[in-house]
Design an enzyme around this catalytic site. Structure first.
Site, PDB file in Angstrom:
ATOM      1  N   ARG A  76       2.046 -10.888  10.274  1.00 17.38           N
ATOM      2  CA  ARG A  76       3.379 -10.289  10.486  1.00 17.38           C
ATOM      3  C   ARG A  76       4.463 -11.259  10.023  1.00 17.38           C
ATOM      4  O   ARG A  76       5.605 -10.858   9.783  1.00 17.38           O
ATOM      5  CB  ARG A  76       3.637  -9.987  11.968  1.00 17.38           C
ATOM      6  N   LYS A 132       0.819  -1.217   0.000  1.00 18.03           N
ATOM      7  CA  LYS A 132       0.000   0.000   0.000  1.00 18.03           C
ATOM      8  C   LYS A 132       0.852   1.266   0.000  1.00 18.03           C
ATOM      9  O   LYS A 132       0.510   2.241  -0.672  1.00 18.03           O
ATOM     10  CB  LYS A 132      -0.956   0.008   1.199  1.00 18.03           C
ATOM     11  N   THR A 133       1.978   1.254   0.730  1.00 16.49           N
ATOM     12  CA  THR A 133       2.832   2.445   0.757  1.00 16.49           C
ATOM     13  C   THR A 133       3.407   2.705  -0.627  1.00 16.49           C
ATOM     14  O   THR A 133       3.545   3.853  -1.063  1.00 16.49           O
ATOM     15  CB  THR A 133       3.966   2.276   1.787  1.00 16.49           C
ATOM     16  N   GLN A 172      -7.844  -5.294   9.260  1.00 15.76           N
ATOM     17  CA  GLN A 172      -6.815  -4.877  10.217  1.00 15.76           C
ATOM     18  C   GLN A 172      -7.293  -3.731  11.100  1.00 15.76           C
ATOM     19  O   GLN A 172      -6.487  -2.968  11.640  1.00 15.76           O
ATOM     20  CB  GLN A 172      -5.532  -4.477   9.479  1.00 15.76           C
ATOM     21  N   ASP A 199      -3.849   7.312   4.570  1.00 14.09           N
ATOM     22  CA  ASP A 199      -3.384   5.956   4.860  1.00 14.09           C
ATOM     23  C   ASP A 199      -4.123   5.404   6.074  1.00 14.09           C
ATOM     24  O   ASP A 199      -4.609   6.162   6.922  1.00 14.09           O
ATOM     25  CB  ASP A 199      -1.871   6.008   5.128  1.00 14.09           C
ATOM     26  N   GLU A 200      -4.199   4.065   6.182  1.00 17.50           N
ATOM     27  CA  GLU A 200      -4.802   3.383   7.340  1.00 17.50           C
ATOM     28  C   GLU A 200      -6.206   3.933   7.643  1.00 17.50           C
ATOM     29  O   GLU A 200      -6.533   4.273   8.781  1.00 17.50           O
ATOM     30  CB  GLU A 200      -3.898   3.518   8.577  1.00 17.50           C
TER      31      GLU A 200
END
Length: 667
Positions: free
Chosen positions: A594, A30-31, A244, A213-214
């Site tokens: 993770r 995503k970044t 998430q 973002d997020e």
């Protein structure tokens, strides 16, 4: 520029025909999409960098994003590009428009400990937990745009009525100090934009494209702020993952992702489902688990990283046995794969679970770091220096005045401050302003008055230069004048004084470098202090095992992960209702995703509670994972027989001996 993006990422980076929601699964890049979209807007679409804002949740994410954009831009021109946290954006808006709301541009920003001190003075009857509950309630009121008057009118019980009255007095106190708290940094810009359309128009004209973002972590206030800024142009890209969403306890609402569909009929949704982090088995377990949640947006992560090993489910006798077995397996795995300690993470639901693992790692001389330790900015010596800087920027900041005037001691004692406080209270002015009033000569002795005015004149002298002279020069002058180093060595043991002075030097050195790099004055840097964490900018180079809560591990990745304490009443947390169970399941999903190459999940058959042993039940989430991708060990089902404590220690000793023979050392 876009050649390194996969087709779906490229579609998200180039879509500009209306509002866009990018559903970005864990590890899906995503970044990369956000940074490439910023570069695309500037270099292909002709946007000026100053007309673009990318909003994140942490300074670390903002710094990383801005750095990556700089590397992508062929022109190298990112001057004016705004990449910041929500709170930094709110601060910039308030600083520019402060006078419309009756504030000075140099208002103070109070952190949670500053707010707690004010609330403790306003409500002396409350214990620490009561104060935390009060802070949470006030935060919730602000997020829901409930004013003190409305809170008083809506109070349904005596306790809530009392909280509402304290809320009103708290806001009056903040206003008197020309201060805002963290919630105000988002709340007040929304109030500003609703009451002053001309201010909103200025910021809509300035920020012509938004990237957030997020998005699943936004609260109602943040949602309203971004909606107002987007306006009728609706030029924005929201990036998030409903799987998430793990921060409902601090006001985040996953519904904000879903509300986008209701508020924007022309919303485009693009899903990033290719995972670049984990093996297929890890993703299969994650997908199977999260499918037990209610879904609005269906997605399924996939990977080209190969099938990978089965996820290991380990049943330990108790918490000591769990810690021994995890550390023993970690050391063995590291030896076998010639890895580094930093390749490994031990994740848990609650901080108290780390103790036995810390003890075991220390006993085996294995280096480790623990997330969520004391913030650098919470050290007393840093707060001492920050108090001076806050007072220089805003003389109405009474808490900063009291701390600066008494640290180091300079003849201004409690008796002087009490008289000064009484006089300032009667006159409805700040302590600093009261000190200069002629009538104060009658309130305290001549010597007390001389010490008080000498201190205030010193602060005034630096204030006069704080927006003109170089920041570094003023900081050095301040430290020399207050003789802080001498005071530390006079009042503490040499080793303790040395450590504290080094922290001060690290802090002021960073502050001077940051001011020079960003071309900011001392006044501008002071307001950034409440929002910028020096630790965010440090790259972790230590070769050490990471111990972290699942919440703190979000956004991180490790080749090998151990998730421990996966039991009912721990994960999911006890007394979770149906809605909270879904969030706990998302937390487990975050932990699983993770891991890159290997994952072990463990639980205990019993735990100590005081002097008693309490039987434990494996988490329901284990039963929601696909059996075909799991391998059992320990006391689970028909697993291999468990080893005794003595056998475990003997095996660990043999492993360490093997490491030493092969030229490795476990520390």
């Amino acid at each position: 520029m876009l050649s390194k993006l996969n087709p779906v990422q490229r579609e998200a980076a180039t879509y500009l025909d209306g509002p866009l929601l990018v559903l970005a699964g864990a590890g899906s890049g995503k970044t990369r999409v956000i940074t490439h979209k910023i570069a695309y807007l500037i270099e292909v679409c002709g946007y000026a960098p100053k007309n673009i804002a990318a909003i994140t949740f942490t300074n670390k994410a903002a710094n990383e994003m801005k750095s990556r954009v700089g590397q992508l831009l062929r022109s190298g021109n990112d001057k004016g590009l705004l990449v910041s946290t929500f709170h930094s954006l709110g601060m910039n808006i308030l600083r520019a428009e402060a006078r419309l709301l009756g504030y000075k541009p140099q208002f103070s920003i109070f952190d949670s400990s500053d707010s707690a001190k004010i609330l403790a003075e306003l409500d002396a009857n409350n214990d620490k937990q009561g104060l935390r509950d009060l802070q949470t309630q006030i935060s919730n009121w602000k997020s829901a745009f409930v004013s003190p008057d409305q809170a008083i009118a809506q109070a349904a019980a005596p306790e809530q009525a009392m909280q509402a009255k304290i809320y009103a007095r708290y806001q009056e106190t903040l206003r008197a100090y020309q201060a805002v708290d963290f919630d105000d940094l988002i709340h007040l810009p929304v109030v500003l934009f609703r009451e002053y359309p001309e201010a909103l128009a200025r910021w809509q004209q300035r920020l012509r494209y938004l990237l957030i973002d997020e998005y699943q972590d936004t609260n109602d206030c943040q949602y309203q702020l971004t909606r107002l800024l987007a306006g009728e142009r609706q030029a924005f890209t929201a990036v998030g993952d409903d799987d998430q969403a793990i921060y409902a306890w601090r006001g985040a609402s996953v519904e904000n992702l879903h509300n986008l569909r209701n508020d924007y009929s022309n919303l485009r949704v693009i899903k990033l489902e290719q995972n670049y982090r984990s093996s297929q088995r890890i993703l299969a377990v994650a997908n199977h688990l999260i499918n037990h949640n209610t879904k609005v947006f269906e997605k399924k992560l996939w990977s080209e990283h190969g099938i990978g090993d089965n996820i290991r489910i380990y049943a330990a006798r108790d918490e000591d046995h769990e810690a021994e077995s995890v550390v023993m397996r970690l050391v063995a795995h590291k030896f076998e794969h010639r890895g580094r300690f930093s390749d490994y993470a031990i994740l848990y639901r609650s901080n108290h679970l780390s103790r036995t693992f810390e003890e075991q790692l220390r006993a085996e001389r294995i280096p480790y770091t623990v997330s969520g330790g004391t913030s650098f900015f919470d050290y007393a010596e840093i707060k001492d220096i920050t108090a001076y800087l806050r007072l220089i920027a805003n003389p109405d900041d009474d808490p900063a005045f009291i701390r600066a005037a008494t640290t180091p001691r300079r003849g201004i004692g409690n008796a002087t401050l009490e008289k000064l406080g009484q006089y300032a209270g009667k006159r409805h002015i700040s302590l600093f302003e009261a000190a200069f009033e002629a009538a104060m000569v009658q309130e305290i002795s001549a010597r007390q008055h001389e010490d008080l005015t000498q201190f205030c004149r010193f602060i005034s002298g630096i204030q006069d230069r704080a927006d003109k002279d170089p920041c570094g020069e003023l900081i050095d002058e301040l430290l020399r004048a207050i003789q802080y180093e001498t005071w530390l060595y006079d009042s503490l043991e040499p080793r303790q004084a040395e450590n504290k002075w080094k922290n001060v030097q690290d802090f002021t050195g960073w502050l001077k470098r940051k001011a020079e790099q960003d071309e900011k004055s001392l006044l501008q840097m002071v307001q950034m202090l409440a929002l910028v964490s020096m630790l965010d900018g440090k790259q972790e180079t230590q070769d050490a095992v990471t111990l972290s809560t699942l919440h703190a591990a979000k956004g991180l990745e490790f080749p090998h992960v151990f998730i421990v304490g996966v039991e009912e009443e721990i994960l999911p947390f006890r007394e979770s209702d149906e809605r909270q169970i879904e969030e706990e399941r998302r937390l487990m999903y975050v932990g699983i995703t993770r891991a890159e190459r290997s994952l072990q999940i463990s639980y205990c058959n019993r735990r100590r509670r005081g002097k008693d042993w309490i039987a434990c039940e494996p988490s329901r989430f284990l039963g929601e994972m696909p059996e075909s991708n799991l391998a059992y060990a320990g006391g689970h089902q028909d697993a291999v027989p468990q080893v005794s404590q003595a056998e475990g220690k003997a095996r660990l000793a043999n492993l360490k001996a093997m490491l030493n023979r092969n030229g490795e050392t476990p520390c």
